[in-house]
Each structure stands twice: as C-alpha cells, then as structure tokens.
Write an enzyme that holds these catalytic residues in place. Structure first.
Site, short mmCIF file in Angstrom:
data_model
loop_
_atom_site.label_atom_id
_atom_site.label_comp_id
_atom_site.label_asym_id
_atom_site.label_seq_id
_atom_site.Cartn_x
_atom_site.Cartn_y
_atom_site.Cartn_z
N GLN A 345 0.84 -1.21 0.00
CA GLN A 345 0.00 0.00 0.00
C GLN A 345 0.88 1.26 0.00
O GLN A 345 1.84 1.35 0.76
CB GLN A 345 -0.87 -0.05 1.26
N THR A 514 1.85 -1.92 7.48
CA THR A 514 2.15 -3.36 7.48
C THR A 514 1.19 -4.04 6.50
O THR A 514 0.53 -5.02 6.83
CB THR A 514 2.08 -3.89 8.92
N HIS A 515 1.03 -3.43 5.33
CA HIS A 515 0.05 -3.90 4.37
C HIS A 515 0.73 -4.35 3.10
O HIS A 515 0.69 -3.69 2.07
CB HIS A 515 -0.98 -2.80 4.09
N ILE A 516 1.40 -5.50 3.22
CA ILE A 516 2.06 -6.12 2.07
C ILE A 516 1.15 -7.22 1.57
O ILE A 516 0.58 -7.97 2.36
CB ILE A 516 3.44 -6.65 2.49
#
Lengths: 586, 227
Positions: A345, A514-516
């Site tokens: 993101q 932490t949006h992988i």
C-alpha cells in the site's frame, strides 16, 4: 523426528485468520484442529504496554529479525541486503499475530479493486495501463463478498457511518464506498480536534469528509459470539501496542475467548513450522501434514488431512517456496505465479504546522476523518499521468514524544540538534499534524518474492527475498496527491505545510504500513495464480492459503477487513462443500 | 570482567529520582536531600570516562537553556548506559548475519556489523576529553561527526532518554514530559477528548508504575549480560 497422532486440520499461524478459521470450523463441525503458532502466548503482559520505548521503538510485539528476516533488492541487477531491523512494515509474532498491535483501521476495498484490469480498460482503453503492469481481475467480486464483510464487521465490532446503504447515498458517510447491506454495528468514535480541523478544511474545498471506519469500540459492544468489550477510553496507546482494556479488537480478545472453549481445538505456541509435507501431482497433489520445531528445539511431524496456511503475507509465500509447492514466478518469462504481484500500500504524509495546540496524546486506533474524493477511479484520470488513487485523511490515533519530537517547519532551516532546534521542537510538538495518504500500488512485473541466495535464518533456511521498487504510477500519483494534501493543510489553517519529498527507491526505514500483499495470489485458473477464489491451492486441494498473500493487487484500504471476509468465505466453503467431498472447489 | 565503575554527579544537577545500587535496587533521592550531596551511580556498561563524554555530548544535543531543562537534568546518560547493557545494546533482536555491506544505500537501513555497544565504545575513543572542552568546541566537534553512525545513535538515544518512561532511567522527575506537555500513560481521556478544542489541555504527568501501582520490568533488565 517425532511423529504425533494425526489431526483432521492443522492451521499454521494463530493470528486473525488462523483463529477465525479455527473458530468457524469448530463451531459447525466436529473436526479436530491443531493451531501452530511460532510466537508465544501473550495476554498477561498487556498492562505494561503503555511504554513507548519498549513497544513503539524497541518493538516488543513484533517479529524478531534475528529469528526471521526478509531481504530486499530494488531490481534484478542489485544485490539484496537483509532488512536487519523492521521499519517500513512491522509483522507481529505471538498469539494474535499482527492483529494485536495493528491500528484497527477497517475500510472495505472499493468494488472496482476486484476488477482493476477490466474496469480500467473499460473506461480508458488498454493504452492507459501502466507499462509492465501485471494487473489481473480477482476471481471473486465485491458483490460476492459483501455479506462476509458485514459478518466480519459484526464479529470484530466496527464503528462508522454508512455512506451507501443498498445503493442509497448518505451524506456524512463515505458516499463513494461500495454498497453496504447494513449500517455499521456502532456509530463512529468521537472526533478529536485535529481530525475535526481536517473535516472543516476538506469541506471548505468541496470534498466529502467522513469518519473513518475502525475496529475500536465507540460504546460497549457485544458481538454475535457473546464476547463483550468496553468502550474505548482514548488513552492514545493503540498502534504498535496491544489494548489494555480490550476496546481495540484483537484476535486474543475477539476470537480466543471463543476458541479456548472449544475442546476440538489445540493451540500450540513456540511451534515454528518448517515445511508443509506433500506429494506433488498437478491438481491431485496431497499435503500430508507439517513439520515444526517445538520449544525444546525438537523437530516434530504433525500429520493432518487438511492444512491451512494462515501466517502473514511474507510467511505464507516463504512457506510455499521452502516446501517446494507450486511454480516460482520468473519475471523474465512471466511463467509461474508463486511470489508474483507483490504490492505494498502506498503510504505517506505531509506535516501541517497549526496555530493552536492539538492535545494529540488523546486518540484511538483508526479514529479520524478522511476523504475518498481521490480514491480508486472516483475521479477522472483521462488527463492524468497515472491510474487509481487513494484516501486522504487526518487520523488522531494518539501521539507519543519519542516518535514525533523534533519535527520543525522546513522554512526555519534548523539543524537537527542544539538549542534552536530544541526550542522550535518544543513549540511545534503539539502543533504538528500529519495529513496522510493511503493508496493503491499497481502490481508490476518486477516486484515479486523469491528465496534469497545468500542470507539464511538460524534454522539454515534461505530468507524470503523481496524484489521491490516504486514505479512511475506510484511516483506520479504521489506527486498529484501531495499537492492536494498541502492545499487541505492550508485550508485547515496551517501556517506552513511540509510536503512529502517524493518517492526515491523503496525504503525499509520509514514506516509505511504493514500492508504487504500478494505472493500466493488467487486467480480464476491455475496458470494465472496460486489459489482459487476459495483460497484453495490449485495443485494441492487439501491445502488452503489464507490472508493478504492471496490479493492480486493492493487496494487503498487496509487489508484486514478483506482478509477476514475472504476467510469467512473459505470457512463456509470448507464446511458446506469440502468436508462433504474433499476435492477442488473450483 | 572489568571492575564496575561509577558516575559521580552532583545531586543538585540531576532532577533524578532513580539511583541504582549494584543489586539493581532503586533508591529514590528526594529534593530536600539533594542540596549539597553527590550521587554515586553504578554504571552498567560505560567506564566513568565514557559516561562523562556521553553526558557532555547529550547535553549539547539537548541543552539545558532558556527553553527549559535538558539531557543533564533528565539523566540521559544513565538511560543510555542501561540501554547499552541490555539486549538492545548487543543487538539481541537484530538480524546480525553476514555478509555485511557497510556501504549499503540509505534505503536499506543500518547495515554495519557493529552493535550499539561496539559503535559507542569505538566511537567514543575519538572523543577523548570531549567533556573538558568549551561548549563551542564541543559543538564544533559534534558537527564534524554529524554524519557518523555514532552520532545518529547519540541523537536518537538522547531523545529517547529525554522522553521515555522514567522506569528506563532517563526523563527523571518526568522533566522531558513536562517540557512538551505530554502526560504519560493516562488510562482514560474519554471525558476530555471532545473538549479543549484549540486550547492546551495539560494534565499532570504520571509514570507507568504510578498508573499500574506496581513495579514494571523494562526490557533492558531482561538480560544484562556483562559488558
């Protein structure tokens, strides 16, 4: 190696997805379930979590890089280096996983995120697609998962105000959002001052601000499982810490109380899974169980009829690569899907220096005001040099001094230490607010995961390698949004707004989110992806891979709502179809 | 094992409340006792000379001046000493396998081999007698090392020592929090969060131990293997 008695289901990972799957399967079937969690059991220590040094800076809740790290390179020609300390993204470890220290922001994906490729072509033609993109539509649509979104919102307890109820637009909610079958379970959280200033600024420019949806409680809440949580107290210790009073939804306060009561579920902590043991064969392969290292260091084989891989994005892809399941993606030929479509993101902010104190220590996770006027394809991109977009907002999540002290207006041209810097930093400490952007990263041919050839973990296994960089589309999108955000900052009354300096190379130091996503993406056929729309592995029907690793692309929204909605859909398919006839579901 | 060293400070110079004896029991120094006394603080990692240098450098990074107390009053050097003695100081939680690329681009973060302990110990050799220089000379010296990893750690640790919960040894008497109006860990702001718009709301700060009414064990005490 010790072999344990077989279990019906083994679940790898005790976070949001693993515990939700255990809860659903144990509620409506008699299958025996073993959940293996790499980290420790964690609840008793939460009362001491209001310590910024140990929790925010020394990252007490996060994965320990000395045990599990990843490496990065920006392109195929560069040598990878290990990410020695997490920074840009912060995976968790221990029961509850990343869901313990998350920020609780809970927006759904925009409906056209699921049909990114075809909707873009439909509106602008194929020539508009960014060079070397690897976009492809999801094998599931927004309309299909809407009921599961609604179910997840009732389960975790989400606050917000609908902007689109069954197609009817409602002022004050997000009028650009996808249709909702029901109102949020709770009204929005209180709006702190900084976020209220943003609402005023955004309105004055003709935008449509709304209170962000969040999984913290705005009032006492009891979910459909009978789990009650008190109203949030706005202590401001939320992201990077667990909640001291259980107002923020976490796997340990929403799911664990239920799972604990289920005699068919066994939760083993300090159990690090090494491999998924399997027999290969196209479409008829079979997982036999998993091997793991227990607390004493002994290697254990846990046989199982059904394996559910439910760790974080990085762990899911890593486990399949290590276990030799599926065909690794080759960017040169485009063949293989394992590791493909890695996205992160797009997240950055501008600093607004405001005339009055903000009392920013008061706040709650996911609390704030945002606009979606520049999200997804809400605005016309015909004459813009990029596609898609994201949300702009002013969150009030609680601000502590270690993370924020030392920010001064750039026009003052101060050094970064000494008397003048100290004086200005004190003056602006509680007058600085970050207007933040969360946007979509377009999947790109060159951004993917594989195994690192040089660096290993203490078990002797190669680390997961990310080959990742920002591309033209993100850079141009950031430039456009930056200008809009600076404009809003001034409309809020800021004396000065420090813009985002723009994207250089992908940076592992600055926290982004932490949006992988991606690596084990879902697709409508085996040649296009790793799993089908039920997150069932195309080659091994008794293996399910759940989590954001199955997303073909990044939304502007945080992934957890979509992760939980897809987990519900997968659990239903396992219960209603797979357990009756174990076979490919698509 | 080297002999434990002590940092001798005038009690009046430090706002300090936390003084640790060899067995790690904390004793509290009250304002009325402080006047002419000296404090003998057992060091966990630094030698006395190193501690004096670090205290002097921290005091230039975050000076005591017209805008309020600084690193000296907060006891920043005590904070840094304890951090270095603990797991952070020896990279207990960093991926520390080679090969190391000391020249890795900034985007990869710190790629060096040296632990924080090693960076301080080696780096401080280049700041010999720093504490006996004039303020102007000290600033000049710090400007020369501004781009080193040691300075990055010094600056980061000084800010941490100013504003961390006092349980970690710095922010004595919560001087750092008072400086910026941060109230520390307050369990509830529910009745206040929608009030005070546009005006400073500054409740009296509290420490984590005051809030919890019990002792808190900070991470640096988790493992303090000998330096």
């Amino acid at each position: 190696m010790k072999t344990l008695p077989s279990t019906d289901v083994v679940i790898i990972g005790g976070g949001w997805t693993g515990l939700l799957m255990a809860k659903e399967l144990s509620a409506r079937s008699a299958v025996s379930i073993v959940v293996l969690e790499r980290g420790r059991s964690r609840i008793p220590e939460y009362s001491s979590g209001m310590d910024e040094l140990d929790y925010f800076v020394r990252m007490h809740m996060m994965q320990d890089p000395s045990r599990e790290a990843v490496t990065l390179r920006h392109h195929d020609k560069e040598n990878s280096l290990p990410i020695r300390q997490y920074g840009a993204f912060l995976p968790g470890s221990g029961v509850g996983g990343t869901g313990e220290h998350w920020g609780a922001v809970y927006p759904r994906l925009m409906p056209d995120c699921f049909e990114l490729q075809s909707k873009t072509v439909e509106r602008y033609g194929a020539a508009k697609l960014p060079e070397d993109h690897t976009m492809q539509d999801w094998p599931v649509t927004y309309d299909e998962i809407e009921p599961f979104y609604a179910r997840s919102e009732r389960e975790v307890g989400v606050c917000g105000k609908a902007g689109n109820l069954n197609g009817k637009k409602i002022e004050g909610g997000n009028i650009f959002e996808g249709w909702r079958s029901s109102e949020y379970p709770m009204p929005p959280t209180i709006t702190p001052y900084f976020s209220e200033l943003f609402r005023g600024g955004a309105k004055s420019l003709g935008y449509h601000p709304y209170n962000n949806a969040t999984a913290v409680t705005s009032e006492e809440y009891t979910n459909p499982d009978g789990v009650s949580r008190p109203a949030c107290a706005f202590c401001g210790f939320c992201e990077r810490t667990p909640c001291m009073i259980n107002a923020k939804a976490q796997p340990t306060n929403v799911l664990l109380p239920v799972v604990r009561q289920r005699k068919s579920v066994t939760l083993r902590t300090n159990a690090t899974v090494k491999r998924i043991v399997h027999d290969s064969a196209a479409r008829t392969g079979k997982a036999r169980g998993v091997t793991y290292i227990d607390e004493s260091g002994e290697e254990i084989f846990q046989p199982a009829d059904l394996v559910v891989l439910a760790s974080y994005t990085l762990g899911n892809t890593h486990m399949l690569l290590l276990s030799g399941i599926g065909t690794p993606y080759n960017p040169a030929t485009g063949k293989g899907a394992l590791g493909k479509n890695l996205t992160h993101q797009v997240s950055f902010g501008v600093q607004a220096f405001l005339p009055k104190p903000l009392n920013k220590f008061m706040g709650a996770g996911g609390t704030g005001v945002r606009i979606s006027d520049f999200d997804a394809d809400v605005f016309d991109h015909t004459h813009l040099p990029f596609i898609r977009g994201g949300m702009i907002g002013a969150m009030s999540v609680g601000t502590q001094p270690l993370s924020t002290f030392g920010t001064t207006p750039s026009s003052m041209k101060l050094p970064r230490w000494g008397s003048a810097w100290k004086k200005a930093s004190i003056e602006y400490f509680d007058r600085t607010g970050v207007i933040a952007f969360s946007g979509e990263q377009i999947p790109h041919k060159g951004n993917y995961f594989d195994l690192d050839p040089r660096y290993k973990n203490p078990m002797g296994d190669p680390l997961l390698r990310m080959t990742m960089n920002w591309q033209d589309n993100e850079r141009k999108m950031a430039e456009f949004m930056n200008a809009k955000m600076v404009e809003i900052g001034h409309a809020m009354g800021a004396k000065e707004v420090n813009p985002f300096p723009g994207y250089g190379d992908y940076d592992v130091v600055r926290y982004q989110s932490t949006h992988i996503q991606g690596g084990t993406m879902m697709a409508k056929s085996p040649d296009l992806g790793v799993v089908n729309s039920y997150q069932q592995h195309w080659e091994i029907p008794n293996l399910f891979v759940i989590g954001a690793s199955t997303f073909p692309n990044s939304g502007s929204s945080n992934p957890t709502p979509t992760i939980l909605a897809l987990t519900y859909r997968t659990a239903d398919a396992i219960l209603d179809r797979y357990l009756k006839k174990p076979a490919p579901l698509a | 094992m080297r002999r434990r060293q002590f940092l001798i400070l005038s009690a009046a110079s430090i706002g300090g409340v936390l003084v640790y004896s060899l067995d790690r029991k904390a004793s509290r120094v009250f304002a009325q006792e402080k006047s002419a006394q000296t404090l003998k603080i057992p060091l966990r990692f630094f030698t006395k000379d190193e501690a004096m240098i670090v205290a002097a450098a921290a005091a230039r990074i975050f000076p005591s001046d017209d805008s309020g107390p600084g690193a000296k009053e907060a006891g920043v050097v005590i904070f840094i000493d304890r951090q270095l003695a603990g797991p952070w100081g020896r990279d207990r939680y960093r991926y520390a396998e080679g090969p190391f690329d000391e020249n890795g681009a900034r985007e990869f973060g710190y790629q060096g081999k040296a632990t924080p302990r090693e960076t301080y110990r080696e780096g401080l050799k280049g700041l010999k007698d720093f504490d006996s220089l004039t303020s102007e000379q000290q600033d000049k010296k710090l400007q020369q090392i501004e781009n080193t990893h040691l300075f990055a750690l010094l600056r980061q640790n000084t800010i941490e020592g100013m504003f961390s919960d006092p349980v970690h040894g710095g922010n004595a008497d919560m001087v750092g929090w008072q400086l910026v109006g941060f109230p520390g860990p307050r369990m509830s702001n529910y009745d206040e969060v929608d009030k005070h718009f546009g005006e400073a709301f500054r409740p009296k700060p509290v420490t984590l131990e005051q809030v919890l009414h019990r002792k808190v064990r900070p991470s640096e005490d988790e493992d303090t293997a000998s330096a």
